[in-house]
Design a protein around this motif. Structure first.
Motif, PDB file in Angstrom:
ATOM      1  N   ASP A   3       0.818  -1.206   0.000  1.00  0.00           N
ATOM      2  CA  ASP A   3       0.000   0.000   0.000  1.00  0.00           C
ATOM      3  C   ASP A   3       0.859   1.267   0.000  1.00  0.00           C
ATOM      4  O   ASP A   3       2.060   1.217   0.267  1.00  0.00           O
ATOM      5  CB  ASP A   3      -0.927  -0.010   1.215  1.00  0.00           C
ATOM      6  CG  ASP A   3      -0.134  -0.211   2.480  1.00  0.00           C
ATOM      7  OD1 ASP A   3       0.311   0.779   3.051  1.00  0.00           O
ATOM      8  OD2 ASP A   3       0.073  -1.386   2.866  1.00  0.00           O
ATOM      9  N   TRP A   4       0.214   2.375  -0.261  1.00  0.00           N
ATOM     10  CA  TRP A   4       0.941   3.652  -0.342  1.00  0.00           C
ATOM     11  C   TRP A   4       1.536   4.060   1.006  1.00  0.00           C
ATOM     12  O   TRP A   4       2.534   4.771   1.044  1.00  0.00           O
ATOM     13  CB  TRP A   4       0.007   4.750  -0.869  1.00  0.00           C
ATOM     14  CG  TRP A   4      -0.246   4.625  -2.343  1.00  0.00           C
ATOM     15  CD1 TRP A   4       0.318   3.706  -3.189  1.00  0.00           C
ATOM     16  CD2 TRP A   4      -1.105   5.429  -3.138  1.00  0.00           C
ATOM     17  NE1 TRP A   4      -0.154   3.896  -4.464  1.00  0.00           N
ATOM     18  CE2 TRP A   4      -1.019   4.941  -4.464  1.00  0.00           C
ATOM     19  CE3 TRP A   4      -1.939   6.517  -2.875  1.00  0.00           C
ATOM     20  CZ2 TRP A   4      -1.746   5.502  -5.515  1.00  0.00           C
ATOM     21  CZ3 TRP A   4      -2.663   7.087  -3.920  1.00  0.00           C
ATOM     22  CH2 TRP A   4      -2.561   6.586  -5.218  1.00  0.00           C
ATOM     23  N   HIS A   7       4.850   2.537   1.114  1.00  0.00           N
ATOM     24  CA  HIS A   7       5.758   3.204   0.176  1.00  0.00           C
ATOM     25  C   HIS A   7       6.284   4.536   0.720  1.00  0.00           C
ATOM     26  O   HIS A   7       7.487   4.787   0.689  1.00  0.00           O
ATOM     27  CB  HIS A   7       5.049   3.438  -1.161  1.00  0.00           C
ATOM     28  CG  HIS A   7       4.958   2.213  -2.015  1.00  0.00           C
ATOM     29  ND1 HIS A   7       6.065   1.493  -2.399  1.00  0.00           N
ATOM     30  CD2 HIS A   7       3.896   1.573  -2.558  1.00  0.00           C
ATOM     31  CE1 HIS A   7       5.683   0.465  -3.144  1.00  0.00           C
ATOM     32  NE2 HIS A   7       4.383   0.483  -3.252  1.00  0.00           N
ATOM     33  N   LEU A  38       5.587   7.495  -4.851  1.00  0.00           N
ATOM     34  CA  LEU A  38       4.281   7.128  -5.425  1.00  0.00           C
ATOM     35  C   LEU A  38       4.251   7.288  -6.947  1.00  0.00           C
ATOM     36  O   LEU A  38       3.241   6.963  -7.584  1.00  0.00           O
ATOM     37  CB  LEU A  38       3.163   7.965  -4.793  1.00  0.00           C
ATOM     38  CG  LEU A  38       2.888   7.740  -3.303  1.00  0.00           C
ATOM     39  CD1 LEU A  38       1.586   8.425  -2.909  1.00  0.00           C
ATOM     40  CD2 LEU A  38       2.790   6.255  -2.966  1.00  0.00           C
ATOM     41  N   ASP A  41       3.121   4.538  -9.241  1.00  0.00           N
ATOM     42  CA  ASP A  41       1.695   4.214  -9.087  1.00  0.00           C
ATOM     43  C   ASP A  41       0.780   5.238  -9.746  1.00  0.00           C
ATOM     44  O   ASP A  41      -0.426   5.216  -9.510  1.00  0.00           O
ATOM     45  CB  ASP A  41       1.346   4.021  -7.614  1.00  0.00           C
ATOM     46  CG  ASP A  41       1.462   2.555  -7.207  1.00  0.00           C
ATOM     47  OD1 ASP A  41       1.702   1.710  -8.095  1.00  0.00           O
ATOM     48  OD2 ASP A  41       1.311   2.246  -6.020  1.00  0.00           O
ATOM     49  N   HIS A  99      10.038   2.585  -4.371  1.00  0.00           N
ATOM     50  CA  HIS A  99       8.740   1.997  -4.743  1.00  0.00           C
ATOM     51  C   HIS A  99       8.945   0.716  -5.563  1.00  0.00           C
ATOM     52  O   HIS A  99       8.379  -0.329  -5.252  1.00  0.00           O
ATOM     53  CB  HIS A  99       7.934   3.016  -5.556  1.00  0.00           C
ATOM     54  CG  HIS A  99       6.588   2.500  -5.973  1.00  0.00           C
ATOM     55  ND1 HIS A  99       5.420   3.009  -5.470  1.00  0.00           N
ATOM     56  CD2 HIS A  99       6.211   1.509  -6.817  1.00  0.00           C
ATOM     57  CE1 HIS A  99       4.402   2.351  -5.978  1.00  0.00           C
ATOM     58  NE2 HIS A  99       4.853   1.445  -6.816  1.00  0.00           N
TER      59      HIS A  99
ATOM     60  N   SER B 144      -3.947   3.175   1.776  1.00  0.00           N
ATOM     61  CA  SER B 144      -3.416   4.039   0.718  1.00  0.00           C
ATOM     62  C   SER B 144      -4.080   5.407   0.740  1.00  0.00           C
ATOM     63  O   SER B 144      -3.427   6.429   0.505  1.00  0.00           O
ATOM     64  CB  SER B 144      -3.614   3.382  -0.651  1.00  0.00           C
ATOM     65  OG  SER B 144      -2.887   2.183  -0.688  1.00  0.00           O
ATOM     66  N   LEU B 148      -2.255   8.969   1.294  1.00  0.00           N
ATOM     67  CA  LEU B 148      -2.357  10.082   0.337  1.00  0.00           C
ATOM     68  C   LEU B 148      -2.647  11.393   1.062  1.00  0.00           C
ATOM     69  O   LEU B 148      -2.019  12.421   0.785  1.00  0.00           O
ATOM     70  CB  LEU B 148      -3.452   9.765  -0.697  1.00  0.00           C
ATOM     71  CG  LEU B 148      -3.542  10.710  -1.882  1.00  0.00           C
ATOM     72  CD1 LEU B 148      -2.264  10.697  -2.711  1.00  0.00           C
ATOM     73  CD2 LEU B 148      -4.734  10.344  -2.753  1.00  0.00           C
TER      74      LEU B 148
END
Lengths: 158, 172
Positions: A3-4, A7, A38, A41, A99, B144, B148
């Motif tokens: 998942d982000w 990252h 990111l 992605d 990443h 995620s 963000l």
């Protein structure tokens, strides 16, 4: 993809460690590396098209390759002041590399990452962790918290 | 010689004036290269597939019976020894019946990757499988999304957008 959260936290941890030796990894530049983490992605924009009933994955897939990431980073670095652009580009590339390195660990039944595209169509994967694995994010979160507390304490003392 | 002039209360020197034009050219060039890269992938990836695409399987089904295929999708039905997997590709929906090698715990909504041998009537004898439970892959999106928001906060705390110069500058 991990998942982000994983990252951006891995990028943060890396920059915090590198900051001990290299002054370039300031808070501002760490934020840039996190954004870079990111960049590959960008390909996830395909999810928006999915919801619109459009399948664009076969077109945008190169964004999730090293060459695609370099081009995207170059494009994004144009949004920064001229004097800093080269450095911003390097920082974005560092983030994108973290990443791709994390995604390289992922496990699929077939395929993998197009690391040498467009020069080779070979796909590689290490097959270490599953895509939905949350331990990476959890460990990264704990480490990031520890680093944040230590660096804040150091700043107060220094 | 310092060539400065005033415009709408801002001081713009000749050097800064030149940047947007060259920047636009570089940006357009990069976008064009990215477009070429994407177009190259789209037109050639079919020839470099390790396993046939869903479109190929549906169009020439008989040809691929007994061949190894790789599919991924969402579980839409679970039976005692098999489960149904829905794969979407190019707005085409196909349901496969997967026969796992051993007992595998799957539920409706789970995402599954399968590598196996294609049999008649869209049956696949799985050799390799990766199951992602529904809550786990939904949790990926939750994490995620949080990331963000956090990233936007961290970035905007350190950088601000200068509308006049169309670029991010450090916050002092």
């Amino acid at each position: 993809m991990p998942d982000w959260l994983a990252h951006i936290l891995v990028a943060y941890i890396l920059c915090s460690i590198l900051r001990i030796k290299f002054k370039v990894f300031s808070k501002e530049n760490t934020a840039i590396v996190m954004v870079g983490a990111l960049i590959p992605d960008i390909v996830k924009v395909g999810l928006i098209f999915d919801s619109l009933g459009m399948d664009v994955w076969d077109f945008i897939a190169p964004f999730h390759t090293p060459v695609g990431s370099i081009l995207s980073a170059a494009l994004f670095s144009l949004l920064f002041e001229f004097e800093a652009r080269k450095r911003i580009f390097s920082l974005l590339i560092l983030g994108a590399s973290t990443h791709l390195a994390l995604d390289f660990l992922l496990m699929h039944v077939s395929g993998g990452m197009l690391l040498l595209f467009p020069f080779s169509w070979g796909k590689w994967q290490l097959g270490v962790i599953q895509c939905d694995n949350y331990y990476v994010a959890l460990v990264a979160l704990l480490l990031a918290c520890v680093i944040y507390i230590i660096s804040n304490k150091r700043e107060e003392e220094g | 010689m310092n060539k400065k002039r005033m415009r709408k209360g801002f001081v713009i020197n000749e050097y800064d004036k030149k940047i947007p034009k060259s920047r636009a050219i570089i940006a357009l060039s990069l976008l064009f290269i990215l477009f070429l890269l994407c177009a190259y992938y789209q037109t050639n990836h079919e020839y470099h597939r390790e396993y046939p695409s869903l479109k190929d399987i549906v169009m020439n089904y008989e040809k691929y019976i007994g061949e190894t295929i790789s599919i991924s999708g969402e579980v839409v039905g679970v039976h005692s020894t098999t489960f149904q997997l829905l794969e979407r590709e190019d707005s085409e929906n196909t349901i496969f019946v997967v026969l796992p090698k051993s007992n595998v715990d799957v539920d409706i909504g789970d995402k599954v990757e399968v590598l196996g041998t294609l049999g008649p009537d869209y049956q696949i004898s799985a050799e390799k499988m990766i199951v992602s439970e529904r809550w786990k892959h939904e949790f990926v999106y939750v994490r995620s999304f949080i990331a963000l928001i956090f990233l936007v906060f961290v970035f905007m705390r350190n950088w601000k957008f200068d509308l006049m110069r169309i670029e991010f500058v450090r916050r002092d």
